[in-house]
Design an enzyme around this catalytic site. Sequence first.
Site, PDB file in Angstrom:
ATOM      1  N   ASN A   1      63.574  89.594  49.825  1.00 50.80           N
ATOM      2  CA  ASN A   1      64.993  89.959  49.692  1.00 50.80           C
ATOM      3  C   ASN A   1      65.346  90.835  50.888  1.00 50.80           C
ATOM      4  O   ASN A   1      65.032  92.020  50.898  1.00 50.80           O
ATOM      5  CB  ASN A   1      65.202  90.717  48.367  1.00 50.80           C
ATOM      6  CG  ASN A   1      66.643  91.181  48.202  1.00 50.80           C
ATOM      7  OD1 ASN A   1      67.518  90.793  48.971  1.00 50.80           O
ATOM      8  ND2 ASN A   1      66.881  92.021  47.205  1.00 50.80           N
TER       9      ASN A   1
ATOM     10  N   LYS B   1      68.146  91.778  51.836  1.00 52.34           N
ATOM     11  CA  LYS B   1      69.348  92.603  51.603  1.00 52.34           C
ATOM     12  C   LYS B   1      70.274  92.493  52.828  1.00 52.34           C
ATOM     13  O   LYS B   1      70.292  91.449  53.485  1.00 52.34           O
ATOM     14  CB  LYS B   1      68.954  94.043  51.273  1.00 52.34           C
ATOM     15  CG  LYS B   1      67.911  94.089  50.142  1.00 52.34           C
ATOM     16  CD  LYS B   1      67.694  95.450  49.573  1.00 52.34           C
ATOM     17  CE  LYS B   1      66.647  95.366  48.460  1.00 52.34           C
ATOM     18  NZ  LYS B   1      66.420  96.633  47.786  1.00 52.34           N
TER      19      LYS B   1
ATOM     20  N   HIS C   1      71.114  91.521  40.837  1.00 51.79           N
ATOM     21  CA  HIS C   1      70.318  92.596  41.437  1.00 51.79           C
ATOM     22  C   HIS C   1      70.957  93.937  41.065  1.00 51.79           C
ATOM     23  O   HIS C   1      72.180  94.044  40.990  1.00 51.79           O
ATOM     24  CB  HIS C   1      70.255  92.419  42.956  1.00 51.79           C
ATOM     25  CG  HIS C   1      69.247  93.322  43.592  1.00 51.79           C
ATOM     26  ND1 HIS C   1      69.489  94.659  43.799  1.00 51.79           N
ATOM     27  CD2 HIS C   1      67.982  93.098  44.022  1.00 51.79           C
ATOM     28  CE1 HIS C   1      68.411  95.208  44.344  1.00 51.79           C
ATOM     29  NE2 HIS C   1      67.482  94.278  44.490  1.00 51.79           N
TER      30      HIS C   1
ATOM     31  N   GLU D   1      71.514  96.487  42.725  1.00 57.69           N
ATOM     32  CA  GLU D   1      72.490  96.968  43.714  1.00 57.69           C
ATOM     33  C   GLU D   1      73.851  96.309  43.496  1.00 57.69           C
ATOM     34  O   GLU D   1      74.893  96.929  43.692  1.00 57.69           O
ATOM     35  CB  GLU D   1      71.956  96.715  45.140  1.00 57.69           C
ATOM     36  CG  GLU D   1      70.787  97.647  45.452  1.00 57.69           C
ATOM     37  CD  GLU D   1      69.797  97.114  46.467  1.00 57.69           C
ATOM     38  OE1 GLU D   1      70.086  96.133  47.175  1.00 57.69           O
ATOM     39  OE2 GLU D   1      68.685  97.696  46.544  1.00 57.69           O
TER      40      GLU D   1
ATOM     41  N   GLU E   1      62.865  94.438  37.892  1.00 59.71           N
ATOM     42  CA  GLU E   1      62.861  95.444  38.950  1.00 59.71           C
ATOM     43  C   GLU E   1      63.303  96.784  38.376  1.00 59.71           C
ATOM     44  O   GLU E   1      64.509  97.048  38.254  1.00 59.71           O
ATOM     45  CB  GLU E   1      63.830  95.042  40.067  1.00 59.71           C
ATOM     46  CG  GLU E   1      63.516  93.710  40.707  1.00 59.71           C
ATOM     47  CD  GLU E   1      64.110  93.615  42.098  1.00 59.71           C
ATOM     48  OE1 GLU E   1      63.332  93.428  43.040  1.00 59.71           O
ATOM     49  OE2 GLU E   1      65.336  93.749  42.251  1.00 59.71           O
TER      50      GLU E   1
ATOM     51  N   GLY F   1      62.897 100.566  46.568  1.00 59.67           N
ATOM     52  CA  GLY F   1      63.117 101.263  47.833  1.00 59.67           C
ATOM     53  C   GLY F   1      62.680 102.718  47.809  1.00 59.67           C
ATOM     54  O   GLY F   1      63.017 103.488  48.701  1.00 59.67           O
TER      55      GLY F   1
ATOM     56  N   SER G   1      59.185  98.268  45.480  1.00 57.96           N
ATOM     57  CA  SER G   1      58.159  98.818  46.375  1.00 57.96           C
ATOM     58  C   SER G   1      56.852  98.017  46.397  1.00 57.96           C
ATOM     59  O   SER G   1      55.766  98.589  46.526  1.00 57.96           O
ATOM     60  CB  SER G   1      57.888 100.300  46.043  1.00 57.96           C
ATOM     61  OG  SER G   1      59.067 101.055  46.213  1.00 57.96           O
TER      62      SER G   1
END
Length: 253
Positions: free
Chosen positions: A9, A11, A97, A99, A169, A175, A215
């Site tokens: 991904n 991003k 996701h 985000e 996730e 991250g 991560s």
Amino acid sequence: MRKQIAAANWKMNLDLQQAEQLMTQLLATDHSLGKDQLALFAVPFPYLLTVQQKLAGKTNAKVAAQNCASTNNGAYTGEVSAEMLKGMNVEYVIIGHSERREYFQETPAILAAKVNKALEAGIKPVFCCGEPLTVREADTQNSYVAAQLKESLFHLDKSQLTDFIIAYEPIWAIGTGRTASSDQAQEMHQHIRKVLADQYGQEMADSVSILYGGSVKAANASDIFGKPDVDGGLVGGASLDAKEFAAIINSLK
Ligand code: PGA
């Protein structure tokens, strides 16, 4: 048999030249993908064609979109529809996701609509779920994640969810460098599979690939992917490094 998947991904990272360079470097690494293994590259929309060309002829490495619209084509400036992705032979799309949920206010209902549009276009969703830190600290992550699945997926028929892809996730691990332990990942993946089995039966639940994200890197991938209900990973930061991602691909079961 369900697929083992290493999904990159990217991003909103890299310029076009860097994207091409990363793919060139990755293709030059020593990595191998077996019959039931798949590498996915969820790249920004403008790079889909370029990366697709780099992967031309490969049956087990494909591009994915990072998002799609919840509507059909029409007056929605700035959106990209599942129909458009289909027209470009994009076979996978990330939906939900954290985000997108957090920064773009994508609600469970919007995500359900996106899943529908993807499936109508014949594109496979990679549906993301996962709890924030407060939920993990309260030890209510199982019911939280079950609700996410129920709200955006349980309107579907069993046939639509067979061979589906889910990515778990935990938000506190994305991250942050703080990975869930392989035991925590296994525990949640087993729970997700049970939630699916209770609703749709064990056979369908066993056909779903459940990826872990948060991560993941070369150093922890084998440990996490080695767990029985973990079918690979959705990888952000480490997917921007060719050697790291190649090692992650090589860590698939
Ligand atoms: P990360 O991101 O690997 O950088 O933690 C994972 C993701 O958000 O998909």
